[in-house]
Design an enzyme around this catalytic site. Sequence first.
Site, PDB file in Angstrom:
ATOM      1  N   SER A  45      50.190  67.403 -18.550  1.00 33.37           N
ATOM      2  CA  SER A  45      49.077  66.242 -18.744  1.00 33.37           C
ATOM      3  C   SER A  45      48.784  65.633 -20.021  1.00 33.37           C
ATOM      4  CB  SER A  45      47.623  67.052 -18.322  1.00 33.37           C
ATOM      5  OG  SER A  45      47.807  67.513 -17.008  1.00 33.37           O
ATOM      6  N   GLY A  53      42.906  67.563 -33.556  1.00 35.32           N
ATOM      7  CA  GLY A  53      42.009  68.575 -33.491  1.00 35.32           C
ATOM      8  C   GLY A  53      40.830  68.496 -32.735  1.00 35.32           C
ATOM      9  N   PHE A 118      37.756  64.401 -40.474  1.00 34.41           N
ATOM     10  CA  PHE A 118      37.980  63.626 -39.306  1.00 34.41           C
ATOM     11  C   PHE A 118      37.064  62.220 -39.392  1.00 34.41           C
ATOM     12  CE2 PHE A 118      40.598  63.574 -35.351  1.00 34.41           C
ATOM     13  CZ  PHE A 118      41.833  64.295 -35.934  1.00 34.41           C
ATOM     14  N   ASP A 213      43.643  56.536 -12.303  1.00 30.92           N
ATOM     15  CA  ASP A 213      43.655  56.599 -10.819  1.00 30.92           C
ATOM     16  C   ASP A 213      42.428  57.299 -10.548  1.00 30.92           C
ATOM     17  OD1 ASP A 213      46.375  56.086 -11.281  1.00 30.92           O
ATOM     18  OD2 ASP A 213      46.927  58.424 -10.360  1.00 30.92           O
ATOM     19  N   GLN A 232      38.973  51.838 -27.076  1.00 31.83           N
ATOM     20  CA  GLN A 232      39.294  52.405 -28.488  1.00 31.83           C
ATOM     21  C   GLN A 232      40.819  52.122 -29.002  1.00 31.83           C
ATOM     22  OE1 GLN A 232      39.183  56.805 -29.953  1.00 31.83           O
ATOM     23  NE2 GLN A 232      37.752  55.655 -31.114  1.00 31.83           N
ATOM     24  N   HIS A 234      43.219  53.091 -31.830  1.00 31.69           N
ATOM     25  CA  HIS A 234      43.401  54.015 -33.063  1.00 31.69           C
ATOM     26  C   HIS A 234      44.249  53.393 -34.018  1.00 31.69           C
ATOM     27  CE1 HIS A 234      44.514  57.475 -35.118  1.00 31.69           C
ATOM     28  NE2 HIS A 234      44.133  58.319 -34.183  1.00 31.69           N
ATOM     29  N   LEU A 244      51.533  57.981 -31.443  1.00 31.41           N
ATOM     30  CA  LEU A 244      50.290  58.056 -32.405  1.00 31.41           C
ATOM     31  C   LEU A 244      50.799  58.818 -33.685  1.00 31.41           C
ATOM     32  CD1 LEU A 244      47.147  58.261 -32.669  1.00 31.41           C
ATOM     33  CD2 LEU A 244      47.395  60.595 -31.693  1.00 31.41           C
ATOM     34  N   GLU A 247      45.067  60.920 -36.908  1.00 33.37           N
ATOM     35  CA  GLU A 247      44.073  60.919 -37.804  1.00 33.37           C
ATOM     36  C   GLU A 247      43.885  61.939 -38.819  1.00 33.37           C
ATOM     37  OE1 GLU A 247      40.597  59.143 -36.345  1.00 33.37           O
ATOM     38  OE2 GLU A 247      39.117  60.269 -37.366  1.00 33.37           O
ATOM     39  N   ARG A 281      37.218  54.728 -36.205  1.00 33.35           N
ATOM     40  CA  ARG A 281      38.579  54.159 -35.966  1.00 33.35           C
ATOM     41  C   ARG A 281      38.113  52.549 -35.513  1.00 33.35           C
ATOM     42  NH1 ARG A 281      40.741  58.842 -31.747  1.00 33.35           N
ATOM     43  NH2 ARG A 281      41.290  60.214 -33.670  1.00 33.35           N
ATOM     44  N   HIS A 349      44.182  53.519 -27.360  1.00 31.55           N
ATOM     45  CA  HIS A 349      44.390  54.841 -27.469  1.00 31.55           C
ATOM     46  C   HIS A 349      43.455  55.562 -26.313  1.00 31.55           C
ATOM     47  CE1 HIS A 349      44.848  58.948 -29.181  1.00 31.55           C
ATOM     48  NE2 HIS A 349      43.687  59.063 -29.608  1.00 31.55           N
ATOM     49  N   TYR A 350      42.277  55.127 -26.332  1.00 35.43           N
ATOM     50  CA  TYR A 350      41.206  56.080 -25.330  1.00 35.43           C
ATOM     51  C   TYR A 350      40.465  54.923 -24.884  1.00 35.43           C
ATOM     52  CZ  TYR A 350      37.431  59.282 -24.705  1.00 35.43           C
ATOM     53  OH  TYR A 350      36.601  60.190 -24.170  1.00 35.43           O
ATOM     54  N   ARG A 384      34.189  56.306 -30.041  1.00 39.85           N
ATOM     55  CA  ARG A 384      34.230  57.477 -29.823  1.00 39.85           C
ATOM     56  C   ARG A 384      34.631  58.066 -31.022  1.00 39.85           C
ATOM     57  NH1 ARG A 384      38.717  61.561 -29.202  1.00 39.85           N
ATOM     58  NH2 ARG A 384      40.334  59.829 -29.138  1.00 39.85           N
ATOM     59  N   LEU A 390      38.339  66.107 -27.171  1.00 37.48           N
ATOM     60  CA  LEU A 390      38.911  67.433 -26.569  1.00 37.48           C
ATOM     61  C   LEU A 390      37.869  68.545 -26.156  1.00 37.48           C
ATOM     62  CD1 LEU A 390      42.167  67.947 -28.704  1.00 37.48           C
ATOM     63  CD2 LEU A 390      42.179  67.624 -26.601  1.00 37.48           C
TER      64      LEU A 390
HETATM   65  C1  LIG Z   1      48.386  60.908 -28.230  1.00 36.01           C
HETATM   66  C2  LIG Z   1      47.126  61.461 -28.310  1.00 36.01           C
HETATM   67  C3  LIG Z   1      46.530  62.302 -28.946  1.00 36.01           C
HETATM   68  C4  LIG Z   1      45.178  62.561 -29.003  1.00 36.01           C
HETATM   69  N1  LIG Z   1      44.751  63.371 -30.069  1.00 36.01           N
HETATM   70  C5  LIG Z   1      43.386  63.741 -29.669  1.00 36.01           C
HETATM   71  C6  LIG Z   1      42.872  64.577 -30.824  1.00 36.01           C
HETATM   72  O1  LIG Z   1      43.508  65.142 -31.597  1.00 36.01           O
HETATM   73  N2  LIG Z   1      41.458  65.177 -30.498  1.00 36.01           N
HETATM   74  C7  LIG Z   1      40.808  64.795 -29.336  1.00 36.01           C
HETATM   75  O2  LIG Z   1      39.428  64.980 -29.478  1.00 36.01           O
HETATM   76  N3  LIG Z   1      41.229  63.627 -28.611  1.00 36.01           N
HETATM   77  C8  LIG Z   1      42.529  63.362 -28.859  1.00 36.01           C
HETATM   78  N4  LIG Z   1      43.037  62.658 -27.807  1.00 36.01           N
HETATM   79  C9  LIG Z   1      42.187  62.241 -26.620  1.00 36.01           C
HETATM   80  C10 LIG Z   1      42.434  63.468 -25.836  1.00 36.01           C
HETATM   81  O3  LIG Z   1      43.535  63.876 -25.794  1.00 36.01           O
HETATM   82  C11 LIG Z   1      42.177  63.059 -24.271  1.00 36.01           C
HETATM   83  O4  LIG Z   1      41.171  62.233 -23.832  1.00 36.01           O
HETATM   84  C12 LIG Z   1      42.050  64.292 -23.299  1.00 36.01           C
HETATM   85  O5  LIG Z   1      43.095  65.041 -23.441  1.00 36.01           O
HETATM   86  C13 LIG Z   1      42.042  63.999 -21.741  1.00 36.01           C
HETATM   87  O6  LIG Z   1      41.920  65.018 -21.165  1.00 36.01           O
HETATM   88  P1  LIG Z   1      41.614  64.939 -19.535  1.00 36.01           P
HETATM   89  O7  LIG Z   1      41.640  66.464 -18.989  1.00 36.01           O
HETATM   90  O8  LIG Z   1      40.462  64.164 -19.325  1.00 36.01           O
HETATM   91  O9  LIG Z   1      42.696  64.239 -18.695  1.00 36.01           O
HETATM   92  P2  LIG Z   1      44.435  64.435 -19.143  1.00 36.01           P
HETATM   93  O10 LIG Z   1      44.754  65.609 -20.040  1.00 36.01           O
HETATM   94  O11 LIG Z   1      45.072  62.891 -19.183  1.00 36.01           O
HETATM   95  O12 LIG Z   1      45.022  64.777 -17.756  1.00 36.01           O
HETATM   96  C14 LIG Z   1      44.680  64.407 -16.552  1.00 36.01           C
HETATM   97  C15 LIG Z   1      45.053  64.933 -15.226  1.00 36.01           C
HETATM   98  O13 LIG Z   1      44.749  64.099 -14.047  1.00 36.01           O
HETATM   99  C16 LIG Z   1      45.822  64.218 -13.183  1.00 36.01           C
HETATM  100  N5  LIG Z   1      45.978  63.113 -12.424  1.00 36.01           N
HETATM  101  C17 LIG Z   1      45.683  61.854 -12.907  1.00 36.01           C
HETATM  102  N6  LIG Z   1      45.622  61.022 -11.840  1.00 36.01           N
HETATM  103  C18 LIG Z   1      46.028  61.703 -10.700  1.00 36.01           C
HETATM  104  C19 LIG Z   1      46.047  61.478  -9.104  1.00 36.01           C
HETATM  105  N7  LIG Z   1      46.102  60.014  -8.813  1.00 36.01           N
HETATM  106  N8  LIG Z   1      46.497  62.375  -8.537  1.00 36.01           N
HETATM  107  C20 LIG Z   1      46.387  63.720  -8.912  1.00 36.01           C
HETATM  108  N9  LIG Z   1      46.248  64.019 -10.325  1.00 36.01           N
HETATM  109  C21 LIG Z   1      46.015  62.922 -11.084  1.00 36.01           C
HETATM  110  C22 LIG Z   1      47.117  64.139 -14.236  1.00 36.01           C
HETATM  111  O14 LIG Z   1      48.308  65.044 -13.393  1.00 36.01           O
HETATM  112  C23 LIG Z   1      46.730  65.281 -15.227  1.00 36.01           C
HETATM  113  O15 LIG Z   1      46.979  66.567 -15.002  1.00 36.01           O
HETATM  114  C24 LIG Z   1      44.551  62.259 -27.795  1.00 36.01           C
HETATM  115  C25 LIG Z   1      45.016  61.470 -26.905  1.00 36.01           C
HETATM  116  C26 LIG Z   1      46.396  60.878 -27.005  1.00 36.01           C
HETATM  117  C27 LIG Z   1      46.867  60.133 -26.005  1.00 36.01           C
END
Ligand SMILES: Cc1cc2nc3c(=O)[nH]c(=O)nc-3n(C[C@H](O)[C@H](O)[C@H](O)COP(=O)(O)OP(=O)(O)OC[C@H]3O[C@@H](n4cnc5c(N)ncnc54)[C@H](O)[C@@H]3O)c2cc1C
Length: 572
Positions: A45, A53, A118, A213, A232, A234, A244, A247, A281, A349-350, A384, A390
């Site tokens: 994911s 962080g 941050f 989705d 957003q 970045h 990326l 930050e 950002r 990014h977001y 954000r 996170l």
């Molecule tokens: C490179 C990067 C670095 C980042 N760094 C930071 C940071 O340092 N600090 C911070 O606070 N935030 C950070 N962010 C943002 C943060 O990581 C994300 O917003 C957060 O992890 C999202 O988590 P989530 O559980 O919502 O979704 P995700 O981790 O994106 O998980 C989504 C899940 O949904 C499932 N899924 C999606 N569609 C379907 C479908 N149709 N059917 C079945 N399953 C599906 C996927 O398989 C996956 O398991 C970063 C983002 C990126 C891209």
Amino acid sequence: MVEVHQHDVVIVGGGAAGLRAAIAAVEADPNASIALVSKVYPMRSHTVSAEGGAAAVARPDDTLEMHGYDTVKGSDFLGDQDVIQYFVEQAPKELTLLEHWGCPWSRNDDGSVATRAFGGMTTKRTWFAADKVGFHMLHTLFQHSMRFDGIVRFDEFFVTKLLVEDGAVRGVAALEIRTGEMKAILGRAVILATGGAGKCFPFTTNGNIKTGDGMSLAYRAGVPLKDMEFVQYHPTGLPGTGILITEATRGEGGYLRNADGERFLVERDYGLGTKAELGPRDMISRAIYQEVQAGRGIKGPYGDFVHLDLTHLGEEKINSRLPFVRELGKTYAGVDPVHEPIPIRPVVHYMMGGVDTDIEGATLLPGLYAAGEVAAVSMNGANRLGSNSLTECLVFGAKAGEKAVEFARHASAGSEGRLRAQAEEEAGRIDGLRGKKKGGERIAQVRREMTEAMEEGCGVYREQSSMHQACRDLAQLKGRAADLVLSDESKVFNTEVLTALELHNMLDVAESVALAAAARKESRGAHACSDFPTRNDQEYLHHSLVWFEPGGPRVDRKDVTLGTWEPEERKY
Ligand SMILES: Cc1cc2nc3c(=O)[nH]c(=O)nc-3n(C[C@H](O)[C@H](O)[C@H](O)COP(=O)(O)OP(=O)(O)OC[C@H]3O[C@@H](n4cnc5c(N)ncnc54)[C@H](O)[C@@H]3O)c2cc1C
């Protein structure tokens, strides 16, 4: 006949929000059966790629009040203050809980949890595990989830539809990717934790699976999408790949420099005051854009860029605090950050916006909850703050898990026969896509035009004329996407079908972004509208909603919950 699986709660998504929700649900009701459905193996994911962080008050010089104020101000006063209040209170508890489950937070010399600066945060409150935070957090959650027999995983199942009966959600239709068979995974409550939608844009830090989705699933089931115009950028992505550079580089003291080697955030007035590189950002991305427009960018094969300079931090600090950044710089930009600056440019990014939920993660559709990046619980408003996301996944993932299991206890399961029939109809629709030779449109072409329309119309700066053009282009692309041609007829691992489904989802999301953007005639947070350069609280201090309707989408508004902090000019 479609196979039916019966559970109490179905969670779609195995990232931080989905796993945290699953653990909270089984902890709230140890007898509950929780289905955890994910289109990729949970450890793949997007959460895994988070680097910098997770924010929560930890130091004696910090307060919940300060974290709350920073978040409200960061949101340009569009975050709901009751939500933010709850978030800052829960944040330290959640990060400590993760520590108890094994998350290896970096430490100060005295053994206390280390925190780093941050953007937009008044003090050091971002907890980290070097610069591989998402990896460690996701690992911790995933391992911990395995302790519970009540969590039943459906890895590599793609959810294509919410099963709704008598006005309530009763489960999902999910395609088993390995076999191509459709399953009906039933539950008396469903939580969407499917993450963001950066892939609607051509240049993004987001993994390929971030195709919105869950936003589309909820939208099609009649739940509005909220604050979609706020996307957003970045400030520091690698040109070309969009990878990326966290930050945390600026949190640890990195500088941004233009072609003349000037620290432009310090030398010029971008409204950031003494914050400089530690500004939020949206404002830093705009400053970079303006530097490039003024001819102070550096020319490169992927457009103009500026420099992120870490050379003054020294090898020891870079190796201990930012080892991954050094690795990325060497591998993907051909520079060693210990000796040379890193080329960077703003990158999508977001998504601040997402599925409209209340403070408990509940949507308008009874039984349907959402948490994490897919949701707009209204914590992030118009912008954000880095590292809040996170923690948001943990705080509101846990809340949605508890509330969904409570809802399921009193809800009816619906008719298995009728729900199976819905899943069968859905299976028929997908069968119709496989190897669909009739049709004139290629997936890749429509997708490319969609991302171009988004970049043109909904970039760092937006104009009314280009936003309206994007709305027209997207409506037209949606029509064309109904006429896709697919060549792969096989059922086993038919990724072409998945790509087509993802394209449809992204088009829903992209259109709602463009529509909400065109309707907001002011500039606020990440929505910088050249024709209306100032914030207009009198007319636009409200959330926007986009509703799916058979005759075409409808844009609407919703009140913001204010509180202790009165809207004021956002200056640093
Ligand atoms: C490179 C990067 C670095 C980042 N760094 C930071 C940071 O340092 N600090 C911070 O606070 N935030 C950070 N962010 C943002 C943060 O990581 C994300 O917003 C957060 O992890 C999202 O988590 P989530 O559980 O919502 O979704 P995700 O981790 O994106 O998980 C989504 C899940 O949904 C499932 N899924 C999606 N569609 C379907 C479908 N149709 N059917 C079945 N399953 C599906 C996927 O398989 C996956 O398991 C970063 C983002 C990126 C891209």
